[in-house]
Write an enzyme that holds these catalytic residues in place. Structure first.
Site, mmCIF file in Angstrom:
data_model
loop_
_atom_site.group_PDB
_atom_site.id
_atom_site.type_symbol
_atom_site.label_atom_id
_atom_site.label_comp_id
_atom_site.label_asym_id
_atom_site.label_seq_id
_atom_site.Cartn_x
_atom_site.Cartn_y
_atom_site.Cartn_z
ATOM 1 N N MET A 60 0.836 -1.177 0.000
ATOM 2 C CA MET A 60 0.000 0.000 0.000
ATOM 3 C C MET A 60 0.878 1.236 0.000
ATOM 4 O O MET A 60 1.469 1.591 1.027
ATOM 5 C CB MET A 60 -0.905 -0.023 1.236
ATOM 6 N N PRO A 61 1.032 1.919 -1.120
ATOM 7 C CA PRO A 61 1.829 3.140 -1.164
ATOM 8 C C PRO A 61 1.166 4.273 -0.389
ATOM 9 O O PRO A 61 -0.036 4.509 -0.518
ATOM 10 C CB PRO A 61 1.892 3.491 -2.655
ATOM 11 N N VAL A 62 1.970 4.955 0.415
ATOM 12 C CA VAL A 62 1.513 6.143 1.129
ATOM 13 C C VAL A 62 2.424 7.294 0.726
ATOM 14 O O VAL A 62 3.643 7.214 0.905
ATOM 15 C CB VAL A 62 1.549 5.953 2.659
ATOM 16 N N ALA B 30 -5.428 1.279 -3.351
ATOM 17 C CA ALA B 30 -4.293 0.985 -2.477
ATOM 18 C C ALA B 30 -3.439 2.223 -2.194
ATOM 19 O O ALA B 30 -2.571 2.197 -1.330
ATOM 20 C CB ALA B 30 -3.419 -0.101 -3.116
ATOM 21 N N THR C 132 -2.662 5.925 -0.853
ATOM 22 C CA THR C 132 -3.082 6.948 0.102
ATOM 23 C C THR C 132 -2.178 8.155 -0.066
ATOM 24 O O THR C 132 -0.953 8.007 -0.139
ATOM 25 C CB THR C 132 -2.976 6.426 1.550
#
Length: 61
Positions: A1-3, A38, A40
């Site tokens: 999950m890339p933030v 995915a 954020t």
């Protein structure tokens, strides 16, 4: 999950921020092969007097 955390100076419109997160999300989904859900993105806005370059506050430029 890339933030992704982005810090920008205050003053951008809601439309500009919408366009920015849309394009950043598209770039991440394309390069990391993940679904948009995915991704954020956290946007932090700073006042001009909270940012300096080369020892000079941005508010003084």
């Amino acid at each position: 999950m890339p933030v992704v955390q982005m810090e920008i100076l205050k003053g951008r419109t809601l439309e500009q921020k919408r366009a920015m997160v849309k394009e950043v999300t598209e770039a991440i989904t394309r390069t990391l092969t993940c679904p948009p859900e995915a991704v954020t993105i956290i946007i932090r806005e700073m006042e001009k007097d909270e940012y300096a370059t080369a020892g000079v506050l941005n508010a003084d430029k």
